[in-house]
Design a protein around this motif. Structure first.
Motif, PDB file in Angstrom:
ATOM      1  N   ASP A 212       0.813  -1.216   0.000  1.00 53.07           N
ATOM      2  CA  ASP A 212       0.000   0.000   0.000  1.00 53.07           C
ATOM      3  C   ASP A 212       0.846   1.266   0.000  1.00 53.07           C
ATOM      4  O   ASP A 212       0.349   2.346  -0.328  1.00 53.07           O
ATOM      5  CB  ASP A 212      -0.939   0.012   1.212  1.00 53.07           C
ATOM      6  CG  ASP A 212      -2.174  -0.841   0.983  1.00 53.07           C
ATOM      7  OD1 ASP A 212      -2.439  -1.199  -0.173  1.00 53.07           O
ATOM      8  OD2 ASP A 212      -2.870  -1.148   1.969  1.00 53.07           O
ATOM      9  N   TYR A 337      -8.202   2.010  -4.430  1.00 49.02           N
ATOM     10  CA  TYR A 337      -7.252   1.812  -5.525  1.00 49.02           C
ATOM     11  C   TYR A 337      -7.656   2.563  -6.782  1.00 49.02           C
ATOM     12  O   TYR A 337      -8.520   2.150  -7.542  1.00 49.02           O
ATOM     13  CB  TYR A 337      -7.080   0.311  -5.778  1.00 49.02           C
ATOM     14  CG  TYR A 337      -6.476  -0.310  -4.555  1.00 49.02           C
ATOM     15  CD1 TYR A 337      -5.108  -0.223  -4.315  1.00 49.02           C
ATOM     16  CD2 TYR A 337      -7.280  -0.872  -3.573  1.00 49.02           C
ATOM     17  CE1 TYR A 337      -4.556  -0.715  -3.154  1.00 49.02           C
ATOM     18  CE2 TYR A 337      -6.730  -1.368  -2.409  1.00 49.02           C
ATOM     19  CZ  TYR A 337      -5.369  -1.282  -2.207  1.00 49.02           C
ATOM     20  OH  TYR A 337      -4.824  -1.754  -1.042  1.00 49.02           O
ATOM     21  N   SER A 348     -13.980   1.953  -5.474  1.00 50.27           N
ATOM     22  CA  SER A 348     -13.107   2.999  -4.942  1.00 50.27           C
ATOM     23  C   SER A 348     -13.845   4.323  -4.852  1.00 50.27           C
ATOM     24  O   SER A 348     -13.723   5.062  -3.860  1.00 50.27           O
ATOM     25  CB  SER A 348     -11.864   3.149  -5.815  1.00 50.27           C
ATOM     26  OG  SER A 348     -11.091   1.971  -5.808  1.00 50.27           O
ATOM     27  N   GLN A 382      -3.476   8.169  -2.031  1.00 47.40           N
ATOM     28  CA  GLN A 382      -3.408   6.721  -1.831  1.00 47.40           C
ATOM     29  C   GLN A 382      -2.312   6.357  -0.827  1.00 47.40           C
ATOM     30  O   GLN A 382      -2.506   5.491   0.033  1.00 47.40           O
ATOM     31  CB  GLN A 382      -3.113   6.036  -3.168  1.00 47.40           C
ATOM     32  CG  GLN A 382      -4.161   6.257  -4.248  1.00 47.40           C
ATOM     33  CD  GLN A 382      -5.466   5.564  -3.920  1.00 47.40           C
ATOM     34  OE1 GLN A 382      -5.463   4.414  -3.500  1.00 47.40           O
ATOM     35  NE2 GLN A 382      -6.563   6.261  -4.076  1.00 47.40           N
TER      36      GLN A 382
END
Length: 742
Positions: A212, A337, A348, A382
């Protein structure tokens, strides 16, 4: 070698390197594993006990035996038909390395400037090291500040250690600098040794740490797969609740936290939620609901740790920093994502929009920017979600809201009590066939056997409340900490005052309600030590002994389910027998081999583990999964399933696993002949394993085995057809059967 049938995780240290792993090859072969799963092997800081702080990707760690030692170990393991899986760290490295030194010396003109995720400020990078009035000293061509050494002159500026660095880091750890493996040249340079080991056949599988954190996890995995082919690869991806691994990731699955939390939930009684939450609120003054605690914790860590990251994201998105903090705090997962230049996945978009609904109207414009805006805004958002979740939830909220601490695990939801049998079967039906499954890791908050004891409390909340009241009347300290202390003291018993103190100090610092890593309080810490020393002198063992048969049932049940369910099961070092470890570094203590049973629980767990691992090797491949359902009044107390394989040109069941769940209420049936009330199982003294679910309370409940003859691997018995569970589970609370057609 082919993909693993199972793995065994070994934490390498300067005291336990490649030669020591080679020495236990025979033991691991006899245990039944197919692959040894090693913690990071590349050169880290010499004193590192974990290896995630790599300083040189071009070398295998000297303290472990170097390249020669690795080769000799791999050859010894191969001689015992064991393969090797290694843990790789693509996201970050320790900044005390030759490449970053070059960057500090030569700035953006360094040939390594593209390696690191740096925010240049006037051609300089901020280094957060200043902590007092001491002046840095020029010493020839270097600048010294306490233990820190930098090139002089250089393209950097020293700032207060609380400010945050001018580079992306791992969570809030400034001593781990983010790498840009999205650049193909950086990926190759940092993976060259790993690729060599794969090409030579010395490594068979990869575990990818913290995907991640990467700018583009999907792209990284695609490039990795293009280079390593079908090498078995799993990723340390934390999934929350219904969240699933992105379907377009080129990997075989996760490292198993999603499995861990569901297996754990099988052995938690939902009926215990109300009384345990009530006990928690009475003792701590905390709220009944977990979600506000989580949201508040995330807001706090954003202010405490992530000021630099918030400012950087706000600049990239041309947004108000306050709006950035709001949206980050509201995000319910580690990452949504979105790939720059592509239409965001519907799930998302839904996650981000739902998070924004809980925020002020000022967040509205930010949503579009993090979903459809510039590459920089999308990627920074992100990469920041994960650290906020990790620090806000794992390292704060889980230490503040803990009605039943076995639920407070990485990726867990502490307000979700219990997983039903049908829910678990549905989950297994969706699992990737070669995903990793686990119960304990180097990062779990508590070992599997500590959680097995804690799960019993969900069935005995009133008795547990009485025990806590008695202990608290003798010793008390901090209402924000005491109840967590009692749970862990009981579940890790016996534990030394030193280990217990170390755990409580970490728990208090993580909770941040009285002290923290940034704000120590010597007086508070002195009283904490006094509390810990007094608490371990209380007769805690009487309660632990009281619940031991039920905890053993939970432990064996969870172990069998995890080892036999779909996926590639991992056994964390030493957990083939009982292990009552708490959060790291407690769970990374040295392990002695071979593991020798010291208790009946040890012996039973080693037997279950060995027989299940050996059976998994015999099954091979991705065996099918078929739920089996018991019939009768105690059917809710069993989880059973068959694993199948192709034989004689047709698929049929080859193995059956059966485990007892909620053993306290089951034992209550043996006395009442009907479902027990909440007080069932109360009383004093220890009970036998038989009364804890090994044959008692089942009444006329039966399980019908698939067609054929079946040998029970734990007892040697042979069964066929419809079997009373009182017979099948007469000696152990679990059963493992293999087809035995004559």
């Amino acid at each position: 070698m082919s993909r693993p049938s199972s793995t065994y995780r070994v934490q390498l240290t300067p005291d336990f390197g490649f030669a020591q792993v080679a020495e236990i090859a025979g033991y691991l072969r006899d245990l039944g594993v197919s692959h040894v799963y090693l913690s990071p092997i590349l050169q880290a800081t010499p004193e590192s006990r974990h290896g995630y702080d790599v300083i040189d990707h071009s070398r295998i760690r000297e303290e472990f035996g170097g390249a020669t030692g690795f080769r000799e170990m791999a050859q010894q393991l191969a001689a015992h038909d064991l393969g090797v899986v290694v843990d790789i760290v693509p996201n970050h490295m320790n900044p005390v390395n030759a490449q970053f030194w070059s960057v500090l010396k030569d700035g953006p003109g360094s040939p390594y400037a593209h390696w690191f995720d740096i925010e240049w400020d006037g051609g300089k990078v901020a280094l957060p090291v200043l902590g007092d009035d001491t002046e840095p000293v020029v010493d020839g061509d270097v600048l010294r500040y306490h233990e820190h050494v930098f090139p002089h002159p250089g393209h950097y500026r020293l700032v207060d250690w609380r400010e945050g660095p001018g580079y992306r880091r791992f969570f809030d750890v400034s001593s781990l600098i983010g790498l840009r493996v999205e650049d193909p040249s950086v990926l190759f340079a940092t993976h060259e040794v790993i690729f060599w080991l794969l090409d030579e056949g010395l490594v068979d599988g990869l575990r990818v740490d913290h995907p991640d954190g990467l700018a583009d996890p999907r792209g990284y995995l695609e490039r990795l797969r293009a280079r390593v082919g079908e090498t078995w690869t799993v990723v340390e991806k934390i999934l929350i609740g219904p969240e699933r691994l992105p379907g377009d990731w080129a990997c075989d699955g996760t490292t198993g936290y999603d499995v861990l939390n569901r297996v754990n939930g099988l052995f938690v009684d939902p009926a215990g939620k109300e009384p345990l939450v009530r006990l928690f609120t009475e003792l701590t003054g905390g709220p009944e609901d977990y979600r506000p605690v989580m949201a508040q914790a995330k807001r706090e860590v954003l202010d405490l740790f992530f000021g630099a990251e918030v400012k950087r994201l706000a600049r990239a998105a041309d947004a108000d920093p306050a709006a950035v903090r709001e949206l980050l705090a509201a995000m319910p997962v580690y990452r949504a994502y979105v790939v720059p230049g592509e239409e965001p996945p519907p799930e998302s978009v839904e996650i981000v929009e739902l998070a924004a609904e809980a925020c002020s109207p000022a967040v509205g414009p930010l949503v579009r920017k993090v979903l459809y805006g510039s590459d920089e805004a999308i990627v920074r958002f992100q990469q920041t979600c994960g650290p906020v979740m990790a620090k806000g939830v794992e390292d704060t909220a889980l230490y503040r809201w803990y009605p039943l601490a076995c639920l407070n695990e990485v990726g867990g939801e502490p307000d979700v009590f219990g997983v039903g049998v049908e829910e678990f079967h549905d989950f297994c039906a969706e699992l990737l066939p070669y995903t990793m499954t686990t119960l304990s890791t180097h990062d779990t908050k508590r070992s599997e056997d500590v959680r097995a004891r804690l799960s019993v409390l969900s069935e005995l909340p009133e008795e547990w409340a009485s025990a806590v009241a008695a202990w608290s009347s003798e010793v008390s300290f901090d209402p924000h900490l005491d109840y967590l202390a009692w749970q862990n003291l009981m579940a890790a018993w016996p534990i030394s005052a030193e280990r217990f103190t170390d755990y409580l100090l970490k728990a208090a610092r993580e909770a941040k309600t009285a002290i923290s890593w940034l704000n120590p309080d010597p007086a508070y810490e002195r009283r904490l030590r006094e509390f810990a020393q007094a608490a371990v002198r209380l007769p805690i063992g009487e309660f632990t002994e009281r619940i031991e048969p039920f905890a053993m049932s939970n432990s064996l049940g969870a172990k069998l389910v995890q080892l036999m369910m779909p996926g590639v099961p991992d056994v964390y070092q030493g957990n083939e027998t009982t292990d009552f470890s708490l959060v790291d570094p407690d769970n990374r203590r040295p392990v002695t081999y071979p593991r020798k049973p010291e208790t009946s629980w040890d012996a039973a767990k080693l037997l279950v583990t060995t027989q299940a691992l050996r059976l998994r090797r015999r099954l091979g491949g991705a065996a099918s999964y078929a739920p089996l359902r018991a019939e009768g009044e105690a059917a809710e107390h069993v989880i059973a399933f068959a694993r199948g394989a192709v034989a004689d040109g047709r698929e049929r069941a080859q193995a059956v696993a059966v485990a007892t769940r909620l053993p306290v209420r089951l034992a209550g049936r043996s006395r009442t002949g009907s479902p027990s009330d909440r007080g069932a199982g109360s009383g004093t003294g220890s009970r036998s394993g038989r009364e804890a679910g090994s044959g008692s309370g089942w009444g006329a409940t039966t399980l019908t085995l698939p067609a054929g003859s079946w040998r029970e691997l734990l007892t040697g018995g042979v069964f066929t057809g419809r079997i009373p569970l009182t017979h099948l589970l007469g000696q152990y609370p679990v059963s493992l059967l293999e087809r035995h057609d004559i």
